[in-house]
Design an enzyme around this catalytic site. Structure first.
Site, PDB file in Angstrom:
ATOM      1  NE  ARG A   1      14.660  -4.901  13.962  1.00  0.00           N
ATOM      2  CZ  ARG A   1      13.889  -2.896  14.086  1.00  0.00           C
ATOM      3  NH1 ARG A   1      14.332  -2.497  13.896  1.00  0.00           N
ATOM      4  NH2 ARG A   1      12.587  -4.043  12.704  1.00  0.00           N
TER       5      ARG A   1
ATOM      6  NE  ARG B   1      11.502  -6.453   7.527  1.00  0.00           N
ATOM      7  CZ  ARG B   1       9.770  -5.219   7.206  1.00  0.00           C
ATOM      8  NH1 ARG B   1       9.678  -5.119   8.763  1.00  0.00           N
ATOM      9  NH2 ARG B   1       9.015  -5.185   6.740  1.00  0.00           N
TER      10      ARG B   1
ATOM     11  CE  LYS C   1      -2.418   0.696   3.645  1.00  0.00           C
ATOM     12  NZ  LYS C   1      -1.831   2.202   4.803  1.00  0.00           N
TER      13      LYS C   1
ATOM     14  NE  ARG D   1       3.771  -6.423  13.413  1.00  0.00           N
ATOM     15  CZ  ARG D   1       5.400  -6.346  13.229  1.00  0.00           C
ATOM     16  NH1 ARG D   1       5.995  -5.927  14.559  1.00  0.00           N
ATOM     17  NH2 ARG D   1       6.184  -6.395  13.136  1.00  0.00           N
TER      18      ARG D   1
ATOM     19  NE  ARG E   1      -3.531   3.261  11.429  1.00  0.00           N
ATOM     20  CZ  ARG E   1      -2.495   2.778  10.781  1.00  0.00           C
ATOM     21  NH1 ARG E   1      -2.063   1.840  10.175  1.00  0.00           N
ATOM     22  NH2 ARG E   1      -1.719   3.282  10.958  1.00  0.00           N
TER      23      ARG E   1
END
Ligand code: ZN
Length: 226
Positions: free
Chosen positions: A161, A128, A14, A172, A89
């Site tokens: 991380r 990542r 997006k 999440r 949202r």
């Protein structure tokens, strides 16, 4: 004026499409984060109110956000319309926006969903790794280091991380997709959802967005290069 809501999960692309679409339609992208920062910087009454919440580490209440958005929509550069990025949202926010626009005789023209399946989002968001020495970023699939677990640039160890660990990402994503589904359902019910396949390349997604938008009467401004 065209009020286009851009919807998509994090990792759906997006953010890549927003400025490209803005250029094609000749209208600005309006992101709530930018509005908050500008209102605080300008010291407007709403900005000061928003700042109280942000300073306290709280979410800015929807009614303040909607008022700030409407102020932004009244600016000259938004005369032909805006692309909303990052708001609404939740379903409640979508209702608040509809109500505020209706009071001005306006409405959301189209809600563009850049649709990417959850398992693909998970694949894009996970994997990542960063290097311990300088934080150089790597991705298992998209930009792997030449030798596993070692930074190409400085030879230091790569680590993940806490935010990038698979279990954190799944939790999440579930939370974000839940809220996104509410917003999608809201706009589907009002007949303005324009869903495009986000698994295609950047240009193909852009072209699909243009087709979907034209079906909702949103087209590039005359004289704009498309
Ligand atoms: Zn490094």
């Amino acid at each position: 004026m065209n009020v286009v809501v851009l919807l998509g999960a994090p990792g759906a692309g997006k953010g890549t499409q927003a400025p490209l679409l803005a250029a094609r339609l000749g209208i600005p992208v309006v992101a709530t984060g930018d509005i908050f920062r500008a209102a605080v910087r300008d010291g407007t009454p709403l900005g000061m109110e928003a700042r109280r919440y942000m300073d306290a580490g709280q979410l800015v209440p929807d009614e303040i956000t909607v008022k700030l958005l409407l102020d932004r929509l009244a600016r000259p550069d938004a005369a032909a319309g805006v692309i909303l990025d990052g708001f609404p949202r939740t379903g409640v926010q979508a209702q608040a926006l509809d109500k505020a626009l209706a009071e001005r005789g306006q409405a959301v023209s189209a809600a563009v969903l850049v649709d990417v399946p959850a398992d693909e989002l998970e694949r894009r968001m996970s994997g990542r790794w960063i290097c311990r020495a300088s934080g150089h970023p790597y991705h298992e699939t998209f930009s792997p280091p030449k030798s596993a677990g070692v930074c190409d640039l400085d030879g230091s160890d790569l680590y993940q991380r806490a935010d990038d660990r698979p279990e954190t990402i799944r939790a999440r994503l579930d939370q974000q997709l839940g809220a996104l589904t509410e917003v999608i359902d809201h706009y589907r019910a009002s007949g303005v959802i324009a869903s495009v396949d986000g698994l295609q390349g950047i240009d193909a997604v852009g072209a699909a967005i243009d087709v979907a938008l034209s079906e909702h009467g949103v087209a590039p401004l005359a004289g704009q290069v498309s």
